[in-house]
Scaffold this motif. Structure first.
Motif, PDB file in Angstrom:
ATOM      1  N   PRO A   1       0.855   1.646  -0.574  1.00 49.75           N
ATOM      2  CA  PRO A   1      -0.096   2.296   0.338  1.00 49.75           C
ATOM      3  C   PRO A   1      -1.516   2.289  -0.232  1.00 49.75           C
ATOM      4  O   PRO A   1      -1.705   2.377  -1.440  1.00 49.75           O
ATOM      5  CB  PRO A   1       0.420   3.735   0.445  1.00 49.75           C
TER       6      PRO A   1
ATOM      7  N   VAL B   1       4.920  -0.270   4.668  1.00 49.54           N
ATOM      8  CA  VAL B   1       4.034   0.465   3.767  1.00 49.54           C
ATOM      9  C   VAL B   1       4.694   1.822   3.521  1.00 49.54           C
ATOM     10  O   VAL B   1       4.690   2.688   4.392  1.00 49.54           O
ATOM     11  CB  VAL B   1       2.622   0.635   4.374  1.00 49.54           C
TER      12      VAL B   1
ATOM     13  N   VAL C   1       4.680   5.196   2.426  1.00 44.72           N
ATOM     14  CA  VAL C   1       3.994   6.426   2.030  1.00 44.72           C
ATOM     15  C   VAL C   1       5.032   7.503   1.722  1.00 44.72           C
ATOM     16  O   VAL C   1       4.876   8.290   0.792  1.00 44.72           O
ATOM     17  CB  VAL C   1       3.010   6.883   3.134  1.00 44.72           C
TER      18      VAL C   1
ATOM     19  N   ILE D   1       3.898   1.924   8.714  1.00 44.48           N
ATOM     20  CA  ILE D   1       3.646   2.886   7.649  1.00 44.48           C
ATOM     21  C   ILE D   1       4.626   4.048   7.793  1.00 44.48           C
ATOM     22  O   ILE D   1       4.487   4.885   8.685  1.00 44.48           O
ATOM     23  CB  ILE D   1       2.191   3.392   7.695  1.00 44.48           C
TER      24      ILE D   1
ATOM     25  N   ASP E   1      -4.337   3.716   4.664  1.00 43.55           N
ATOM     26  CA  ASP E   1      -3.029   4.019   5.250  1.00 43.55           C
ATOM     27  C   ASP E   1      -2.834   5.526   5.348  1.00 43.55           C
ATOM     28  O   ASP E   1      -2.361   6.031   6.373  1.00 43.55           O
ATOM     29  CB  ASP E   1      -1.907   3.420   4.403  1.00 43.55           C
TER      30      ASP E   1
ATOM     31  N   PHE F   1       5.990   7.512   6.719  1.00 38.17           N
ATOM     32  CA  PHE F   1       5.355   8.628   6.021  1.00 38.17           C
ATOM     33  C   PHE F   1       6.211   9.885   5.916  1.00 38.17           C
ATOM     34  O   PHE F   1       5.878  10.797   5.150  1.00 38.17           O
ATOM     35  CB  PHE F   1       4.001   8.974   6.655  1.00 38.17           C
TER      36      PHE F   1
END
Length: 130
Positions: free
Chosen positions: A114, A87, A89, A52, A118, A54
Motif C-alpha cells: 500500500p 493492495v 491494507v 484495495i 491507497d 482494507f
C-alpha cells in the motif's frame, strides 16, 4: 460468484461478491444463509485495475473453523480471475500475502504494498459511506 466451499468442521459455506459504491465486500455465508464474515474493499479509480482490501472480519462465535482463510483465499482467487492487482491494507490480507505471496503469484496473482494514496482512497470511501 457464490462458490460452495468447506470449512474446518466439514460444513458448507459460500463467499459472494456484493458490489457497491464506494465500498464493496466479499460476504461469507453459512449453509443456513446467515452471514459469518466479510472482506471490505475499494477499487482504484481510473485505468489501474487495483483492489484495495482494507477490512476483514469474521464473527467470533465461528472462530477455529478457518473461515477467515476461506474468505481471504476466495477474494484473492476472484481478484486473479478479474486481473486485478491486490493492495493489502488489511492486516489479514497483508499477513496472508507475506506467507503465501509466491503461491498467489504462481497462480497469476499480482499484489503490491500500500501507498499513502491507497490509504487516502480508503479514508475517503469510508467517510463518504458514513
Amino acid at each position: 460468484m457464490a462458490e460452495v466451499l468447506t470449512d474446518n468442521t466439514g460444513a458448507s459455506v459460500t463467499v459472494e461478491l456484493v458490489a457497491a459504491d464506494p465500498i464493496s465486500s466479499y460476504i461469507l455465508n453459512l449453509a443456513d444463509g446467515s452471514s459469518a464474515g466479510r472482506a471490505d474493499f475499494v477499487d482504484s479509480p481510473g485505468a489501474d485495475a487495483e483492489r484495495i482490501f482494507f477490512h476483514t472480519e469474521v464473527d467470533q462465535e465461528f472462530g477455529g473453523r478457518g473461515l477467515a482463510g476461506i474468505l481471504v483465499r476466495a477474494a484473492l482467487a476472484d481478484s486473479v480471475r478479474n486481473n486485478l492487482t491486490v493492495v493489502p491494507v488489511c492486516p489479514l490480507f497483508a499477513r496472508h500475502l507475506r506467507t503465501h505471496g509466491d503461491e498467489f503469484g504462481a497462480n497469476g496473482g499480482v499484489f503490491r504494498r500500500p501507498a499513502p494514496a491507497d490509504i487516502d482512497l480508503v479514508v475517503r470511501a469510508t467517510q463518504s459511506g458514513s
